[in-house]
Each structure stands twice: as C-alpha cells, then as structure tokens.
Design a protein around this motif. Sequence first.
Motif, PDB file in Angstrom:
ATOM      1  N   ARG A   1     -27.564  56.435 -20.367  1.00  0.00           N
ATOM      2  CA  ARG A   1     -26.380  56.719 -20.248  1.00  0.00           C
ATOM      3  C   ARG A   1     -25.366  55.637 -20.702  1.00  0.00           C
ATOM      4  NH1 ARG A   1     -26.593  58.705 -13.849  1.00  0.00           N
ATOM      5  NH2 ARG A   1     -27.989  60.421 -14.327  1.00  0.00           N
ATOM      6  N   PHE A   2     -25.691  54.533 -20.761  1.00  0.00           N
ATOM      7  CA  PHE A   2     -24.719  53.493 -21.203  1.00  0.00           C
ATOM      8  C   PHE A   2     -24.214  53.720 -22.754  1.00  0.00           C
ATOM      9  CE2 PHE A   2     -23.549  49.182 -19.278  1.00  0.00           C
ATOM     10  CZ  PHE A   2     -23.545  49.796 -17.844  1.00  0.00           C
ATOM     11  N   PRO A   3     -25.107  53.943 -23.508  1.00  0.00           N
ATOM     12  CA  PRO A   3     -24.714  54.403 -24.933  1.00  0.00           C
ATOM     13  C   PRO A   3     -23.872  55.327 -25.203  1.00  0.00           C
ATOM     14  CG  PRO A   3     -27.191  53.721 -25.049  1.00  0.00           C
ATOM     15  CD  PRO A   3     -26.567  53.992 -23.579  1.00  0.00           C
ATOM     16  N   ARG A   4     -24.143  56.677 -24.326  1.00  0.00           N
ATOM     17  CA  ARG A   4     -23.057  57.446 -24.373  1.00  0.00           C
ATOM     18  C   ARG A   4     -21.763  57.320 -23.923  1.00  0.00           C
ATOM     19  NH1 ARG A   4     -26.721  61.827 -21.074  1.00  0.00           N
ATOM     20  NH2 ARG A   4     -28.618  61.447 -22.398  1.00  0.00           N
ATOM     21  N   ALA A   5     -21.714  56.571 -22.571  1.00  0.00           N
ATOM     22  CA  ALA A   5     -20.427  56.082 -22.043  1.00  0.00           C
ATOM     23  C   ALA A   5     -19.634  55.188 -23.117  1.00  0.00           C
ATOM     24  CB  ALA A   5     -20.811  55.363 -20.618  1.00  0.00           C
ATOM     25  N   LEU A   6     -20.286  54.203 -23.630  1.00  0.00           N
ATOM     26  CA  LEU A   6     -19.732  53.233 -24.385  1.00  0.00           C
ATOM     27  C   LEU A   6     -19.305  53.926 -25.485  1.00  0.00           C
ATOM     28  CD1 LEU A   6     -22.214  50.226 -24.059  1.00  0.00           C
ATOM     29  CD2 LEU A   6     -19.912  50.561 -23.125  1.00  0.00           C
ATOM     30  N   GLY A   7     -19.783  55.072 -26.317  1.00  0.00           N
ATOM     31  CA  GLY A   7     -19.442  55.468 -27.063  1.00  0.00           C
ATOM     32  C   GLY A   7     -18.064  56.259 -26.924  1.00  0.00           C
ATOM     33  N   ARG A   8     -17.977  56.945 -25.742  1.00  0.00           N
ATOM     34  CA  ARG A   8     -16.811  57.482 -25.330  1.00  0.00           C
ATOM     35  C   ARG A   8     -15.723  56.591 -25.084  1.00  0.00           C
ATOM     36  NH1 ARG A   8     -19.172  61.150 -20.519  1.00  0.00           N
ATOM     37  NH2 ARG A   8     -20.864  60.384 -21.121  1.00  0.00           N
ATOM     38  N   ILE A   9     -15.898  55.226 -24.680  1.00  0.00           N
ATOM     39  CA  ILE A   9     -14.931  54.490 -24.482  1.00  0.00           C
ATOM     40  C   ILE A   9     -14.391  53.878 -25.807  1.00  0.00           C
ATOM     41  CG2 ILE A   9     -14.496  52.034 -23.743  1.00  0.00           C
ATOM     42  CD1 ILE A   9     -16.498  52.612 -21.430  1.00  0.00           C
ATOM     43  N   LYS A  10     -15.315  53.839 -26.650  1.00  0.00           N
ATOM     44  CA  LYS A  10     -14.805  53.563 -28.342  1.00  0.00           C
ATOM     45  C   LYS A  10     -14.135  54.492 -28.851  1.00  0.00           C
ATOM     46  CE  LYS A  10     -17.054  52.066 -32.461  1.00  0.00           C
ATOM     47  NZ  LYS A  10     -16.433  52.956 -33.504  1.00  0.00           N
ATOM     48  N   ALA A  11     -14.504  55.796 -28.579  1.00  0.00           N
ATOM     49  CA  ALA A  11     -13.666  57.018 -29.221  1.00  0.00           C
ATOM     50  C   ALA A  11     -12.330  57.015 -28.438  1.00  0.00           C
ATOM     51  CB  ALA A  11     -14.352  58.306 -28.957  1.00  0.00           C
ATOM     52  N   LEU A  12     -12.069  56.914 -27.159  1.00  0.00           N
ATOM     53  CA  LEU A  12     -10.783  56.889 -26.630  1.00  0.00           C
ATOM     54  C   LEU A  12      -9.904  55.764 -26.923  1.00  0.00           C
ATOM     55  CD1 LEU A  12     -12.068  57.865 -22.990  1.00  0.00           C
ATOM     56  CD2 LEU A  12     -10.678  59.183 -24.757  1.00  0.00           C
ATOM     57  N   ALA A  13     -10.720  54.506 -26.991  1.00  0.00           N
ATOM     58  CA  ALA A  13      -9.753  53.043 -27.408  1.00  0.00           C
ATOM     59  C   ALA A  13      -9.323  53.423 -28.975  1.00  0.00           C
ATOM     60  CB  ALA A  13     -10.586  52.041 -27.391  1.00  0.00           C
ATOM     61  N   GLU A  14     -10.332  54.038 -29.658  1.00  0.00           N
ATOM     62  CA  GLU A  14      -9.711  54.079 -31.082  1.00  0.00           C
ATOM     63  C   GLU A  14      -8.615  55.014 -31.337  1.00  0.00           C
ATOM     64  OE1 GLU A  14     -13.503  54.632 -33.066  1.00  0.00           O
ATOM     65  OE2 GLU A  14     -13.816  52.501 -33.394  1.00  0.00           O
ATOM     66  N   LYS A  15      -8.719  56.190 -30.495  1.00  0.00           N
ATOM     67  CA  LYS A  15      -7.729  57.112 -30.624  1.00  0.00           C
ATOM     68  C   LYS A  15      -6.293  56.800 -30.094  1.00  0.00           C
ATOM     69  CE  LYS A  15      -7.194  61.944 -28.772  1.00  0.00           C
ATOM     70  NZ  LYS A  15      -7.592  62.957 -27.649  1.00  0.00           N
ATOM     71  N   MET A  16      -6.307  55.804 -29.311  1.00  0.00           N
ATOM     72  CA  MET A  16      -5.116  55.228 -28.545  1.00  0.00           C
ATOM     73  C   MET A  16      -4.298  54.231 -29.743  1.00  0.00           C
ATOM     74  SD  MET A  16      -6.161  54.415 -24.809  1.00  0.00           S
ATOM     75  CE  MET A  16      -4.371  53.972 -24.281  1.00  0.00           C
ATOM     76  N   GLN A  17      -4.831  54.119 -30.700  1.00  0.00           N
ATOM     77  CA  GLN A  17      -4.380  53.031 -31.753  1.00  0.00           C
ATOM     78  C   GLN A  17      -3.384  53.722 -32.437  1.00  0.00           C
ATOM     79  OE1 GLN A  17      -7.462  50.912 -33.751  1.00  0.00           O
ATOM     80  NE2 GLN A  17      -8.104  50.006 -31.763  1.00  0.00           N
TER      81      GLN A  17
END
Length: 79
Positions: free
Chosen positions: A63-79
């Motif tokens: 679960r962690f790699p999936r969740a961290l991947g989503r966090i990364k995508a959301l953080a990059e989208k906000m930039q």
Amino acid sequence: MQLKKEFVLFRHSTDTKESGQQEREKEWAGGTESYFLAEKNGVTKLIVKTDVPQEQEETFSIRFPRALGRIKALAEKMQ
C-alpha cells in the motif's frame, strides 16, 4: 540556497477492523511511521521509515508505494 525540513512521527496505539467492530490492538500497537521532508533548491525529498508488526509488513509494502505515488502526483499537480 533555501533549505526547509519537516518531520512527522506517528505512533500506532490501536487499530480497528470492520468499522470499529473488531479491535486488533495487539496486532497493531507499538508500530511507528516517520516522515521526513527536506526541500533544497526547489526539490523536495520524502523519506519514510516504518516500524510495524511483522504481520503488517506485507500490507505496508504493497500500500505505501501506491499511496506515496498518489501524494507525489497531487503535490506536483499543485505546483
């Protein structure tokens, strides 16, 4: 050069299953998750360390790699 650091530590005390109907305290209690964020020159690194009961290691490794991947995508989208 701007350097920012952030740290968060979670200590697991209990966990519930089936919407709180079944308590699994002994299975979950005592574990930790630590998150360390460091930003340098506009690049942020996230370091995650977990200390979880052996019964939960497989769940975290999936679960962690999936969740961290989503966090990364959301953080990059906000930039």
